[in-house]
Enzyme design. Sequence first.
Site, PDB file in Angstrom:
ATOM      1  CG  ASP A   1      -1.893   1.132   1.242  1.00  0.00           C
ATOM      2  OD1 ASP A   1      -1.766   2.012   0.375  1.00  0.00           O
ATOM      3  OD2 ASP A   1      -2.774   1.136   2.110  1.00  0.00           O
TER       4      ASP A   1
ATOM      5  CG  HIS B   1      -2.489   5.675  -0.754  1.00  0.00           C
ATOM      6  ND1 HIS B   1      -2.711   4.722  -1.707  1.00  0.00           N
ATOM      7  CD2 HIS B   1      -2.792   6.872  -1.327  1.00  0.00           C
ATOM      8  CE1 HIS B   1      -3.156   5.301  -2.812  1.00  0.00           C
ATOM      9  NE2 HIS B   1      -3.208   6.591  -2.613  1.00  0.00           N
TER      10      HIS B   1
ATOM     11  CG  HIS C   1      -6.708   8.161   1.418  1.00  0.00           C
ATOM     12  ND1 HIS C   1      -6.820   6.790   1.482  1.00  0.00           N
ATOM     13  CD2 HIS C   1      -5.384   8.440   1.589  1.00  0.00           C
ATOM     14  CE1 HIS C   1      -5.626   6.260   1.693  1.00  0.00           C
ATOM     15  NE2 HIS C   1      -4.733   7.241   1.758  1.00  0.00           N
ATOM     16  CE1 TYR C   2      -6.907   1.868  -0.032  1.00  0.00           C
ATOM     17  CE2 TYR C   2      -5.376   3.677  -0.458  1.00  0.00           C
ATOM     18  CZ  TYR C   2      -5.641   2.438   0.085  1.00  0.00           C
ATOM     19  OH  TYR C   2      -4.655   1.764   0.752  1.00  0.00           O
ATOM     20  NE  ARG C   3      -5.427   2.697   3.988  1.00  0.00           N
ATOM     21  CZ  ARG C   3      -4.200   2.706   4.479  1.00  0.00           C
ATOM     22  NH1 ARG C   3      -3.804   3.729   5.235  1.00  0.00           N
ATOM     23  NH2 ARG C   3      -3.369   1.719   4.225  1.00  0.00           N
TER      24      ARG C   3
END
Length: 216
Positions: free
Chosen positions: A3, A5, A138-140
């Site tokens: 990851d 990120h 963010h993708y989270r």
Amino acid sequence: MVDSHDAETYSAKDSRLIWIDCEMTGLDIFGGDELVEVSVVPTDFDLNVLDEGVDYVIKPSEKAVNHMNDFVRQMHTRSGLINEWENGLSLAEAEQKVTEYVLRFTPEGVRPLLAGNTIGSDKKFLDHYMPNLMSHLHYRSVDVSTFKELARRWYPAVYENRPPKNGGHRALADIIESLDELRYYRKAFMAPAPGPDDAASKAIAADIVATSILNK
């Protein structure tokens, strides 16, 4: 899978949560359901509200309105939303306004996390209908319903005594109630800030590794 990120580091002043709640004509995005309301409230990671938020009503297509089932139609009638969307914004106008608002609270080079309650449903519609907005996030995400389900199973008293909700299925009120719910869970069953110190954290991590089924 690595990851990339995880390499991102933010200062406290850069940490943001973008709380979003949507109202739709239904949950069948591929069957033609559409967004009819989007609300946004920015907070920091201590859950302090940074602005009172914005709320935009979107005019749905006639097809989407006709696609609504009786339950959804009655819900939007009770909330008053069904009487507002005839004068609502276009989808493009709403996306532009929401994106501009989010960027006001987003430090350059930082993509804040999306937050909400059962946020997966909202995210599905936002990814489909507001991709430009989502490109800045963010993708989270932070989903309050995760904490709710953990409390239900691990801390039943905490779950049973959570703050009541009466948002009436309007997006902005739903956000504030979700924010308050997370504030409650943080106080009710999380370690008080600043949490375990470095030594205690390492000891806990070592115990988890030692008892992991990966080591059996």
